[in-house]
Design a protein around this motif. Structure first.
Motif, mmCIF file in Angstrom:
data_model
loop_
_atom_site.group_PDB
_atom_site.id
_atom_site.type_symbol
_atom_site.label_atom_id
_atom_site.label_comp_id
_atom_site.label_asym_id
_atom_site.label_seq_id
_atom_site.Cartn_x
_atom_site.Cartn_y
_atom_site.Cartn_z
ATOM 1 N N ALA A 44 3.278 6.773 -2.442
ATOM 2 C CA ALA A 44 2.571 6.071 -1.370
ATOM 3 C C ALA A 44 1.359 5.321 -1.912
ATOM 4 N N ASN A 45 0.713 5.876 -2.911
ATOM 5 C CA ASN A 45 -0.484 5.257 -3.463
ATOM 6 C C ASN A 45 -0.186 4.243 -4.556
ATOM 7 N N ASN A 46 1.068 4.062 -4.876
ATOM 8 C CA ASN A 46 1.457 3.124 -5.921
ATOM 9 C C ASN A 46 1.141 1.692 -5.467
ATOM 10 N N ALA A 47 0.225 1.041 -6.180
ATOM 11 C CA ALA A 47 -0.215 -0.304 -5.795
ATOM 12 C C ALA A 47 0.902 -1.329 -5.938
ATOM 13 N N GLY A 48 1.816 -1.126 -6.844
ATOM 14 C CA GLY A 48 2.900 -2.073 -7.074
ATOM 15 C C GLY A 48 4.115 -1.765 -6.224
ATOM 16 N N GLY A 49 3.904 -1.213 -5.026
ATOM 17 C CA GLY A 49 5.010 -0.810 -4.167
ATOM 18 C C GLY A 49 5.806 -1.995 -3.655
ATOM 19 N N THR A 50 6.964 -1.702 -3.171
ATOM 20 C CA THR A 50 7.832 -2.740 -2.650
ATOM 21 C C THR A 50 7.436 -3.084 -1.218
ATOM 22 N N GLU A 51 8.041 -4.108 -0.698
ATOM 23 C CA GLU A 51 7.805 -4.523 0.691
ATOM 24 C C GLU A 51 8.195 -3.404 1.642
ATOM 25 N N ARG A 52 9.273 -2.724 1.337
ATOM 26 C CA ARG A 52 9.727 -1.611 2.175
ATOM 27 C C ARG A 52 8.670 -0.500 2.205
ATOM 28 N N ASP A 53 8.100 -0.179 1.055
ATOM 29 C CA ASP A 53 7.063 0.854 0.986
ATOM 30 C C ASP A 53 5.842 0.456 1.807
ATOM 31 N N ARG A 54 5.480 -0.815 1.724
ATOM 32 C CA ARG A 54 4.318 -1.302 2.469
ATOM 33 C C ARG A 54 4.563 -1.184 3.970
ATOM 34 N N LYS A 55 5.767 -1.554 4.393
ATOM 35 C CA LYS A 55 6.098 -1.474 5.816
ATOM 36 C C LYS A 55 6.123 -0.028 6.296
ATOM 37 N N MET A 56 6.631 0.855 5.463
ATOM 38 C CA MET A 56 6.662 2.273 5.842
ATOM 39 C C MET A 56 5.246 2.832 5.964
ATOM 40 N N ALA A 57 4.371 2.459 5.056
ATOM 41 C CA ALA A 57 2.983 2.927 5.103
ATOM 42 C C ALA A 57 2.288 2.397 6.354
ATOM 43 N N GLU A 58 2.547 1.133 6.678
ATOM 44 C CA GLU A 58 1.960 0.545 7.876
ATOM 45 C C GLU A 58 2.491 1.239 9.127
ATOM 46 N N ARG A 59 3.761 1.566 9.126
ATOM 47 C CA ARG A 59 4.366 2.249 10.273
ATOM 48 C C ARG A 59 3.759 3.645 10.461
ATOM 49 N N ARG A 60 3.551 4.367 9.339
ATOM 50 C CA ARG A 60 2.915 5.686 9.420
ATOM 51 C C ARG A 60 1.511 5.569 9.989
ATOM 52 N N GLN A 61 0.785 4.558 9.514
ATOM 53 C CA GLN A 61 -0.586 4.350 9.977
ATOM 54 C C GLN A 61 -0.593 4.019 11.474
ATOM 55 N N LYS A 62 0.334 3.169 11.899
ATOM 56 C CA LYS A 62 0.440 2.803 13.311
ATOM 57 C C LYS A 62 0.743 4.025 14.163
ATOM 58 N N ASP A 63 1.698 4.825 13.723
ATOM 59 C CA ASP A 63 2.072 6.024 14.468
ATOM 60 C C ASP A 63 0.892 6.987 14.592
ATOM 61 N N GLU A 64 0.127 7.117 13.532
ATOM 62 C CA GLU A 64 -1.040 8.001 13.550
ATOM 63 C C GLU A 64 -2.090 7.489 14.543
ATOM 64 N N LEU A 65 -2.361 6.192 14.517
ATOM 65 C CA LEU A 65 -3.346 5.613 15.435
ATOM 66 C C LEU A 65 -2.885 5.735 16.888
#
Length: 118
Positions: A44-65
């Motif tokens: 999750a903390n990998n800066a060179g993540g793929t677009e899919r990883d970025r979208k998943m992280a954003e989705r987790r953040q959205k769900d938490e908020l």
């Protein structure tokens, strides 16, 4: 005569552990769940993540908020806005700050004023 034929053993391989844990591994003494969580955090903390990883992280953040905002509304006995889950992350952050500010103001207004001793 009364012996059963021996069955092949199911797992005869090397038995690698999560994270490559051998005797020299830095995960020695750590159970598999902790190792899996550590590996997930590193991904999750990998800066060179793929677009899919970025979208998943954003989705987790959205769900938490959304969860935090819904909890505030539920605690106050109110219905949340209808389009809340469809909002973007920045809008949700602003709304959460607004809801927290309202809750703090409401909490302060319900407190009894200090008594003045005469």
């Amino acid at each position: 005569p009364g012996r059963r034929p021996s069955r092949p053993r199911a797992f005869q391989g090397a038995g690698h552990t999560l994270g490559g844990g051998g005797a020299d591994s830095n995960t020695q003494g750590v159970d598999a769940r902790d190792a899996a969580a550590k590996a997930a955090m590193q991904r999750a903390n990998n800066a060179g993540g793929t677009e899919r990883d970025r979208k998943m992280a954003e989705r987790r953040q959205k769900d938490e908020l959304v969860g935090k905002i819904l909890a505030h509304y539920q605690a106050r006995g109110q219905d949340p806005p209808i389009g809340l889950p469809a909002s973007d992350v920045e809008t949700l952050r602003k709304h959460l700050a607004h809801v927290k500010k309202e809750a703090a103001a409401a909490k302060g207004s319900t407190a009894r004023p200090p008594q003045i001793a005469l």
